[in-house]
Design an enzyme around this catalytic site. Structure first.
Site, mmCIF file in Angstrom:
data_model
loop_
_atom_site.group_PDB
_atom_site.id
_atom_site.type_symbol
_atom_site.label_atom_id
_atom_site.label_comp_id
_atom_site.label_asym_id
_atom_site.label_seq_id
_atom_site.Cartn_x
_atom_site.Cartn_y
_atom_site.Cartn_z
ATOM 1 N N ASN A 81 0.688 -1.460 -0.126
ATOM 2 C CA ASN A 81 0.131 0.038 -0.149
ATOM 3 C C ASN A 81 0.957 1.244 -0.002
ATOM 4 O O ASN A 81 0.514 2.440 -0.542
ATOM 5 C CB ASN A 81 -0.884 0.070 1.241
ATOM 6 C CG ASN A 81 -2.131 -0.907 0.858
ATOM 7 O OD1 ASN A 81 -2.960 -0.478 -0.047
ATOM 8 N ND2 ASN A 81 -2.425 -1.932 1.818
ATOM 9 N N ASN A 129 -5.448 5.445 8.037
ATOM 10 C CA ASN A 129 -5.228 3.942 7.939
ATOM 11 C C ASN A 129 -5.961 3.181 6.909
ATOM 12 O O ASN A 129 -7.230 3.731 6.631
ATOM 13 C CB ASN A 129 -5.406 3.372 9.397
ATOM 14 C CG ASN A 129 -4.995 1.845 9.324
ATOM 15 O OD1 ASN A 129 -3.791 1.615 9.135
ATOM 16 N ND2 ASN A 129 -5.900 1.041 9.801
ATOM 17 N N HIS A 178 -7.898 -0.546 6.131
ATOM 18 C CA HIS A 178 -8.089 -1.713 6.537
ATOM 19 C C HIS A 178 -8.909 -2.661 5.943
ATOM 20 O O HIS A 178 -9.726 -2.022 5.167
ATOM 21 C CB HIS A 178 -8.966 -1.257 7.909
ATOM 22 C CG HIS A 178 -9.394 -2.512 8.805
ATOM 23 N ND1 HIS A 178 -8.341 -3.072 9.644
ATOM 24 C CD2 HIS A 178 -10.465 -3.204 8.844
ATOM 25 C CE1 HIS A 178 -9.004 -4.180 10.385
ATOM 26 N NE2 HIS A 178 -10.323 -4.278 9.698
ATOM 27 N N SER A 193 -11.317 -0.345 3.478
ATOM 28 C CA SER A 193 -11.657 1.080 3.949
ATOM 29 C C SER A 193 -10.482 1.829 4.540
ATOM 30 O O SER A 193 -9.475 1.297 4.857
ATOM 31 C CB SER A 193 -12.827 1.109 5.515
ATOM 32 O OG SER A 193 -13.700 -0.065 5.234
ATOM 33 N N ASP A 241 -9.286 0.733 14.528
ATOM 34 C CA ASP A 241 -10.274 0.674 13.400
ATOM 35 C C ASP A 241 -11.678 1.163 13.613
ATOM 36 O O ASP A 241 -12.436 0.757 12.545
ATOM 37 C CB ASP A 241 -10.133 -0.969 12.964
ATOM 38 C CG ASP A 241 -8.913 -1.639 12.729
ATOM 39 O OD1 ASP A 241 -8.119 -0.868 12.315
ATOM 40 O OD2 ASP A 241 -8.953 -2.599 12.984
ATOM 41 N N GLU A 252 -7.340 -2.014 -2.383
ATOM 42 C CA GLU A 252 -6.812 -1.048 -1.334
ATOM 43 C C GLU A 252 -5.854 -0.352 -2.144
ATOM 44 O O GLU A 252 -5.727 0.922 -1.822
ATOM 45 C CB GLU A 252 -6.110 -2.020 -0.565
ATOM 46 C CG GLU A 252 -6.716 -2.828 0.576
ATOM 47 C CD GLU A 252 -5.924 -3.594 1.541
ATOM 48 O OE1 GLU A 252 -4.903 -3.161 2.022
ATOM 49 O OE2 GLU A 252 -6.245 -4.949 1.690
HETATM 50 C C1 GRF Z 1 -3.195 -4.524 3.943
HETATM 51 O O1 GRF Z 1 -4.114 -5.455 3.554
HETATM 52 C C2 GRF Z 1 -3.762 -3.579 4.954
HETATM 53 O O2 GRF Z 1 -5.133 -3.064 4.445
HETATM 54 C C3 GRF Z 1 -3.619 -4.044 6.272
HETATM 55 O O3 GRF Z 1 -2.374 -4.782 6.351
HETATM 56 C C4 GRF Z 1 -2.161 -4.973 5.127
HETATM 57 C C5 GRF Z 1 -0.798 -4.635 4.635
HETATM 58 O O4 GRF Z 1 -0.317 -4.916 3.279
HETATM 59 N N1 GRF Z 1 -3.681 -3.061 7.265
HETATM 60 P P1 GRF Z 1 0.936 -3.962 2.773
HETATM 61 O O5 GRF Z 1 2.228 -4.119 3.865
HETATM 62 O O6 GRF Z 1 0.500 -2.727 2.342
HETATM 63 O O7 GRF Z 1 1.330 -4.900 1.638
#
Ligand code: GRF
Length: 195
Positions: A16, A109, A111, A138, A147, A176
């Site tokens: 992400n 954040n 989630h 989200s 969360d 995401e």
């Molecule tokens: C993602 O699914 C995020 O939503 C959650 O942890 C995971 C992290 O993945 N909080 P990355 O490190 O961004 O690949």
């Protein structure tokens, strides 16, 4: 409009964070990713950020006796970076009041569920166990409730009959990577520059 200075907090893979970095390559994007901090020295995401010439930093929670001491060190670092916003991206630490108060309304954040459903961990397993037909992700503001802060944006996907936690997680992750850059841009446009 001046681009907002964003720091990203990670604990692992950092996909992400990478999506945010890619989005911010566009000079028209309203935020720039100025630093990436991890609480784990071996987080794979650190290498990606270094490869993009983004300043990286590690504050290992194992070196601190209490959550408060860890948060104080993290807050000092984040303040030193003169950030407008903080984006948590797979940052697996519960933050305490010092950080929450210092960054109220400025920390977001991502989630992997449609909040308020499935706060906490194992969201995909729980959605499947419930027979959910719709699942997703989200982006929300970080508050004292895990969360539980105000939701900024969400993306939905259908749950397929033969989904496993792995296949569902992979399809949510694709969403995401689209949702987080959009949500950060929305917040960045609405945040007055603190600098
Ligand atoms: C993602 O699914 C995020 O939503 C959650 O942890 C995971 C992290 O993945 N909080 P990355 O490190 O961004 O690949």
């Amino acid at each position: 409009m001046k681009r907002k200075r964003v720091g990203v907090l990670i604990s692992g893979r950092g996909s992400n964070m990478a999506a945010l970095v890619e989005a911010a390559r566009d000079p028209a994007y309203p935020a720039e990713i100025v630093c990436v901090d991890s609480n784990k020295p071996d987080a794979a995401g650190l290498k990606f950020a270094q490869g993009r010439n983004i300043s990286t930093h590690v504050i290992d929670h194992k070196n601190y006796k209490t959550r408060e001491a860890f948060d104080a060190a993290l807050n000092d670092y984040l303040q030193s970076q003169k950030l407008d916003l903080i984006a948590c991206a797979g940052f697996m630490r519960v933050v305490t009041s010092l950080l929450l108060e210092s960054w109220a309304g400025k920390m977001i954040n991502i989630h992997p569920s449609l909040l308020p459903l499935y706060k906490g961990t194992h969201t995909h397993e729980r959605a499947l166990a419930d027979g959910a037909r719709i699942h997703g992700c989200s982006v929300h503001f970080v508050t004292a409730e895990l969360d539980g802060g105000p939701v900024i944006a969400q993306a939905e996907i259908p749950v397929l009959p033969d989904d496993t936690p792995e296949t569902l997680s992979a399809r949510v992750l694709v969403e995401e990577h689209k949702l987080y850059p959009k949500a950060l841009a929305m917040v960045a446009r609405q945040t007055p520059s603190t600098l």
